[in-house]
Design a protein around this motif. Sequence first.
Motif, PDB file in Angstrom:
ATOM      1  N   ILE A 173       0.741  -1.297  -0.070  1.00 33.92           N
ATOM      2  CA  ILE A 173      -0.042   0.022  -0.146  1.00 33.92           C
ATOM      3  C   ILE A 173       0.896   1.150   0.202  1.00 33.92           C
ATOM      4  N   GLN A 174       1.706   1.220   0.695  1.00 33.84           N
ATOM      5  CA  GLN A 174       2.777   2.375   1.038  1.00 33.84           C
ATOM      6  C   GLN A 174       3.479   2.712  -0.325  1.00 33.84           C
ATOM      7  N   VAL A 175       4.103   1.398  -0.725  1.00 38.20           N
ATOM      8  CA  VAL A 175       5.088   1.666  -1.997  1.00 38.20           C
ATOM      9  C   VAL A 175       4.241   2.084  -3.242  1.00 38.20           C
ATOM     10  N   LEU A 176       3.118   1.298  -3.476  1.00 39.43           N
ATOM     11  CA  LEU A 176       2.175   1.757  -4.754  1.00 39.43           C
ATOM     12  C   LEU A 176       1.633   3.021  -4.681  1.00 39.43           C
ATOM     13  N   ASN A 177       1.329   3.301  -3.654  1.00 43.97           N
ATOM     14  CA  ASN A 177       0.800   4.680  -3.433  1.00 43.97           C
ATOM     15  C   ASN A 177       1.800   5.858  -3.751  1.00 43.97           C
ATOM     16  N   ALA A 178       2.925   5.483  -3.200  1.00 46.50           N
ATOM     17  CA  ALA A 178       4.034   6.481  -3.522  1.00 46.50           C
ATOM     18  C   ALA A 178       4.549   6.688  -4.725  1.00 46.50           C
ATOM     19  N   VAL A 179       4.316   5.313  -5.637  1.00 45.13           N
ATOM     20  CA  VAL A 179       4.961   5.382  -7.122  1.00 45.13           C
ATOM     21  C   VAL A 179       3.744   6.125  -7.990  1.00 45.13           C
ATOM     22  N   LEU A 180       2.228   5.978  -7.375  1.00 43.04           N
ATOM     23  CA  LEU A 180       1.229   6.552  -7.950  1.00 43.04           C
ATOM     24  C   LEU A 180       1.390   8.219  -8.032  1.00 43.04           C
ATOM     25  N   ASN A 181       1.635   8.507  -6.781  1.00 43.12           N
ATOM     26  CA  ASN A 181       1.961   9.848  -6.417  1.00 43.12           C
ATOM     27  C   ASN A 181       2.886  10.650  -7.235  1.00 43.12           C
ATOM     28  N   ILE A 182       3.936   9.909  -7.634  1.00 42.99           N
ATOM     29  CA  ILE A 182       5.032  10.306  -8.288  1.00 42.99           C
ATOM     30  C   ILE A 182       4.643  10.363  -9.974  1.00 42.99           C
ATOM     31  N   ARG A 183       4.081   9.492 -10.247  1.00 42.26           N
ATOM     32  CA  ARG A 183       3.424   9.080 -11.627  1.00 42.26           C
ATOM     33  C   ARG A 183       2.531  10.260 -11.934  1.00 42.26           C
ATOM     34  N   GLU A 184       1.621  10.765 -10.934  1.00 44.36           N
ATOM     35  CA  GLU A 184       0.473  11.661 -11.258  1.00 44.36           C
ATOM     36  C   GLU A 184       1.325  13.038 -11.232  1.00 44.36           C
ATOM     37  N   LYS A 185       2.223  13.124 -10.576  1.00 39.06           N
ATOM     38  CA  LYS A 185       2.928  14.491 -10.182  1.00 39.06           C
ATOM     39  C   LYS A 185       3.865  14.754 -11.749  1.00 39.06           C
ATOM     40  N   ALA A 186       4.183  13.882 -12.326  1.00 37.95           N
ATOM     41  CA  ALA A 186       5.401  14.084 -13.364  1.00 37.95           C
ATOM     42  C   ALA A 186       4.992  15.005 -14.298  1.00 37.95           C
ATOM     43  N   PRO A 187       5.989  15.773 -14.753  1.00 37.55           N
ATOM     44  CA  PRO A 187       5.689  16.710 -15.686  1.00 37.55           C
ATOM     45  C   PRO A 187       5.493  16.113 -16.864  1.00 37.55           C
ATOM     46  N   LYS A 188       6.085  15.068 -17.264  1.00 35.67           N
ATOM     47  CA  LYS A 188       5.632  14.198 -18.571  1.00 35.67           C
ATOM     48  C   LYS A 188       4.750  12.980 -18.192  1.00 35.67           C
ATOM     49  N   GLN A 189       3.528  12.961 -18.253  1.00 32.85           N
ATOM     50  CA  GLN A 189       2.812  12.106 -18.043  1.00 32.85           C
ATOM     51  C   GLN A 189       2.802  10.527 -18.945  1.00 32.85           C
ATOM     52  N   GLU A 190       2.786   9.625 -18.283  1.00 31.69           N
ATOM     53  CA  GLU A 190       2.974   8.306 -18.929  1.00 31.69           C
ATOM     54  C   GLU A 190       1.684   7.526 -18.459  1.00 31.69           C
ATOM     55  N   PRO A 191       0.503   7.555 -19.116  1.00 33.78           N
ATOM     56  CA  PRO A 191      -0.568   7.227 -19.068  1.00 33.78           C
ATOM     57  C   PRO A 191      -0.496   5.457 -18.901  1.00 33.78           C
ATOM     58  N   GLY A 192       0.193   4.871 -19.333  1.00 32.11           N
ATOM     59  CA  GLY A 192       0.348   3.424 -19.305  1.00 32.11           C
ATOM     60  C   GLY A 192       0.934   3.134 -18.049  1.00 32.11           C
TER      61      GLY A 192
END
Length: 252
Positions: A173-192
Amino acid sequence: MHPERFEMLPSVFGVDQEKRFLIDGVGNLQRASNYLSQAQWLVLKTPDCSSAFQHRLHRCFGLLYATDGNCEQALYHLANDIYLASSTFGLKSIEASGGYFHMANVFFRQNKMDIANSLYAEVTDIWHTFLVKSVQTQEQIRKLRAGKSPFTEDKEVEVSEDTMTEAQQAEAIQVLNAVLNIREKAPKQEPGETARVLHALAMLYYLILDLLKAREMGMKAFDLLKEQPQQESLEAISYLLKLIDSQPSCTK
């Protein structure tokens, strides 16, 4: 030296070590450093010390150095953590994923985003693969139990099942939510990539019966992939959403 001597060390070396010595700042870091030095001494004095213990020890050292800002030493110990965990539990094991995650965080702080993103993707892939198998296993068990005749002997359904411990669930839960937060805030979005993390989280929440959260994550993943060419991924998420909705306690 007997293996029991390791039990005398504080539980800082267990699976929830990240939470224990990084809480109260420098004072705890010094105490953690002392504990880790004791553990390292015991390892050196114990030739048959398990790789499982050593990988946790290296992870603790990696976290300690990362918190102290010593990236070079942090990466050295996390690399050893990954090597030992992979040797013991398997190259794509969830036990090894934590080392990749913490290593990615170090590169993230150094603004080496290509390396960090690659490692975050590896973490996601490891958990995604594990969770897909876990959902499939749960479905096998459910179908086998549903198909049992009331006239047959009451025996447990025998299906090989890799279950998560509570600590592993919390880590996921901790790790995947942290990765999700990074993905969602990334300047270059990678939807996949973002959808893959969301899919993993949806499966995780489904398995631990947090069905509302599972559906929320699943729908986010579905919406992201609707405009993407990965039809296979879309079908997998659609199937998961059907499983979630089939549960009696799932309120839409």
